[in-house]
Scaffold this motif. Sequence first.
Motif, PDB file in Angstrom:
ATOM      1  N   ARG A 169       2.425   7.355  13.497  1.00 25.35           N
ATOM      2  CA  ARG A 169       1.005   7.269  13.166  1.00 25.35           C
ATOM      3  C   ARG A 169       0.756   7.843  11.770  1.00 25.35           C
ATOM      4  O   ARG A 169       0.032   7.275  10.956  1.00 25.35           O
ATOM      5  CB  ARG A 169       0.170   8.017  14.220  1.00 25.35           C
ATOM      6  N   GLY A 170       1.398   8.976  11.491  1.00 21.86           N
ATOM      7  CA  GLY A 170       1.261   9.611  10.171  1.00 21.86           C
ATOM      8  C   GLY A 170       1.789   8.725   9.054  1.00 21.86           C
ATOM      9  O   GLY A 170       1.163   8.599   8.002  1.00 21.86           O
ATOM     10  N   PHE A 171       2.932   8.077   9.312  1.00 25.89           N
ATOM     11  CA  PHE A 171       3.530   7.214   8.282  1.00 25.89           C
ATOM     12  C   PHE A 171       2.722   5.935   8.075  1.00 25.89           C
ATOM     13  O   PHE A 171       2.729   5.372   6.993  1.00 25.89           O
ATOM     14  CB  PHE A 171       4.988   6.895   8.623  1.00 25.89           C
ATOM     15  N   ARG A 172       2.020   5.473   9.125  1.00 29.57           N
ATOM     16  CA  ARG A 172       1.135   4.314   8.945  1.00 29.57           C
ATOM     17  C   ARG A 172       0.055   4.641   7.911  1.00 29.57           C
ATOM     18  O   ARG A 172      -0.265   3.834   7.055  1.00 29.57           O
ATOM     19  CB  ARG A 172       0.469   3.942  10.280  1.00 29.57           C
ATOM     20  N   ILE A 173      -0.507   5.862   8.033  1.00 31.13           N
ATOM     21  CA  ILE A 173      -1.537   6.290   7.072  1.00 31.13           C
ATOM     22  C   ILE A 173      -0.909   6.455   5.685  1.00 31.13           C
ATOM     23  O   ILE A 173      -1.456   6.004   4.678  1.00 31.13           O
ATOM     24  CB  ILE A 173      -2.195   7.612   7.545  1.00 31.13           C
ATOM     25  N   ALA A 174       0.272   7.077   5.634  1.00 34.09           N
ATOM     26  CA  ALA A 174       0.968   7.291   4.349  1.00 34.09           C
ATOM     27  C   ALA A 174       1.295   5.961   3.669  1.00 34.09           C
ATOM     28  O   ALA A 174       1.315   5.869   2.437  1.00 34.09           O
ATOM     29  CB  ALA A 174       2.240   8.101   4.571  1.00 34.09           C
ATOM     30  N   GLN A 175       1.536   4.928   4.494  1.00 40.07           N
ATOM     31  CA  GLN A 175       1.886   3.620   3.914  1.00 40.07           C
ATOM     32  C   GLN A 175       0.758   3.008   3.098  1.00 40.07           C
ATOM     33  O   GLN A 175       1.017   2.210   2.196  1.00 40.07           O
ATOM     34  CB  GLN A 175       2.292   2.652   5.030  1.00 40.07           C
ATOM     35  N   THR A 176      -0.496   3.342   3.412  1.00 44.35           N
ATOM     36  CA  THR A 176      -1.590   2.805   2.595  1.00 44.35           C
ATOM     37  C   THR A 176      -1.460   3.323   1.164  1.00 44.35           C
ATOM     38  O   THR A 176      -1.766   2.622   0.205  1.00 44.35           O
ATOM     39  CB  THR A 176      -2.974   3.181   3.168  1.00 44.35           C
ATOM     40  N   VAL A 177      -0.960   4.557   1.030  1.00 39.56           N
ATOM     41  CA  VAL A 177      -0.763   5.147  -0.309  1.00 39.56           C
ATOM     42  C   VAL A 177       0.451   4.525  -0.992  1.00 39.56           C
ATOM     43  O   VAL A 177       0.392   4.134  -2.160  1.00 39.56           O
ATOM     44  CB  VAL A 177      -0.593   6.686  -0.211  1.00 39.56           C
ATOM     45  N   SER A 178       1.563   4.406  -0.258  1.00 40.57           N
ATOM     46  CA  SER A 178       2.782   3.854  -0.871  1.00 40.57           C
ATOM     47  C   SER A 178       2.599   2.377  -1.233  1.00 40.57           C
ATOM     48  O   SER A 178       3.100   1.910  -2.263  1.00 40.57           O
ATOM     49  CB  SER A 178       3.995   4.046   0.048  1.00 40.57           C
ATOM     50  N   ALA A 179       1.848   1.623  -0.397  1.00 40.85           N
ATOM     51  CA  ALA A 179       1.578   0.208  -0.714  1.00 40.85           C
ATOM     52  C   ALA A 179       0.699   0.100  -1.954  1.00 40.85           C
ATOM     53  O   ALA A 179       0.888  -0.790  -2.791  1.00 40.85           O
ATOM     54  CB  ALA A 179       0.899  -0.474   0.470  1.00 40.85           C
ATOM     55  N   ALA A 180      -0.276   1.030  -2.079  1.00 43.72           N
ATOM     56  CA  ALA A 180      -1.126   1.046  -3.277  1.00 43.72           C
ATOM     57  C   ALA A 180      -0.284   1.331  -4.519  1.00 43.72           C
ATOM     58  O   ALA A 180      -0.480   0.726  -5.580  1.00 43.72           O
ATOM     59  CB  ALA A 180      -2.223   2.099  -3.132  1.00 43.72           C
ATOM     60  N   GLY A 181       0.685   2.238  -4.387  1.00 44.57           N
ATOM     61  CA  GLY A 181       1.598   2.539  -5.501  1.00 44.57           C
ATOM     62  C   GLY A 181       2.414   1.331  -5.910  1.00 44.57           C
ATOM     63  O   GLY A 181       2.600   1.048  -7.099  1.00 44.57           O
ATOM     64  N   MET A 182       2.888   0.557  -4.904  1.00 40.10           N
ATOM     65  CA  MET A 182       3.637  -0.676  -5.197  1.00 40.10           C
ATOM     66  C   MET A 182       2.762  -1.670  -5.958  1.00 40.10           C
ATOM     67  O   MET A 182       3.187  -2.276  -6.939  1.00 40.10           O
ATOM     68  CB  MET A 182       4.077  -1.343  -3.883  1.00 40.10           C
ATOM     69  N   ALA A 183       1.514  -1.841  -5.494  1.00 38.16           N
ATOM     70  CA  ALA A 183       0.604  -2.803  -6.130  1.00 38.16           C
ATOM     71  C   ALA A 183       0.246  -2.368  -7.545  1.00 38.16           C
ATOM     72  O   ALA A 183       0.143  -3.191  -8.464  1.00 38.16           O
ATOM     73  CB  ALA A 183      -0.661  -2.959  -5.284  1.00 38.16           C
ATOM     74  N   LEU A 184       0.076  -1.062  -7.742  1.00 37.94           N
ATOM     75  CA  LEU A 184      -0.212  -0.529  -9.076  1.00 37.94           C
ATOM     76  C   LEU A 184       0.968  -0.806 -10.013  1.00 37.94           C
ATOM     77  O   LEU A 184       0.793  -1.247 -11.155  1.00 37.94           O
ATOM     78  CB  LEU A 184      -0.470   0.979  -8.975  1.00 37.94           C
TER      79      LEU A 184
END
Length: 332
Positions: A169-184
Amino acid sequence: MDTFALVVTIGVALFFTYTNGFHDSANAIATSVSTRALTPRAALAMAAVMNLAGAFMGSGVAKTVSEGVIQTPEGSKGMGILFAALVGAIVWNLITWYFGLPSSSSHALFGGMVGAALAGGTTVYWHGVVDKIVIPMFVSPVVGLIAGYLVMTVILWIFRRANPHKAKRGFRIAQTVSAAGMALGHGLQDAQKTMGIVVMALVIADVEDYGDPIPVWVKIACALMLSAGTYAGGWRIMRTLGRKIIELDPPQGFAAETTGASIMFGSAFLFHAPISTTHVITSAIMGVGATKRVNAVRWGVAKNIVLGWFITMPAAAVVAALSFGLVNLAFL
């Protein structure tokens, strides 16, 4: 210089950016969607916004594209070379998109530039091609594979005693940040590649001087087209990256995206090297997957993807050379 030729070439460059967006949007968000950390629409919207932001974060990659690959050609022939280079890249993007192969839009563009330049008798800076494109093309996937494996190993060790459900559950939330980093990182890398092409067209048309800063309207136009293409979505490629290579869970998705984003930022800011977001995230997913067990990765699918990488530059170069031949016959 024919203004119509300039407008058409810039239009085609922006269309290339659009195809890049729907071709490569999968890179930024496939892992988040496949782990259900984000819904597809939310992921695409977030990626579109971050692509837009990333486009304004630097100009080193654009400079490499506009000055480090081929000599800026002159006159109507020069505009024909740029046009043919873009056609080569677009055709290859559409072919690989149709078959769901995550090939590199960047290398399609560079292959197109080299093929059109050779056909048009313009100097190719081979040392630039080797140093800034070919070497990173081979090095970045190896770094992605190893770094993905190491990052995932560290995560597994740190959370070895954690409750699996809470951790996921924690990593699902963290993934929104890591996916944003990929898109950036994708915006930082890929919007700049088209900016470099548009700047070359403006120099050929005597609208800009060699070495001038990138006009703001060019940055905005390239960023908007990349974002629009991203929002249009690359569902075929997303399926390949998100599910066919390996079934990912949220910790693995986070590890792959964090690895990919770090490599893209590092190469753009430290080396001004235009690397492929496709190469980096695909190899990071393989590295992360290999921590499960080596045969958890579907290496047959991975092999097809790697084959696609090797033929992208030559294939786009051939299409671009043929395109220049047709442009030459019809208009020059």
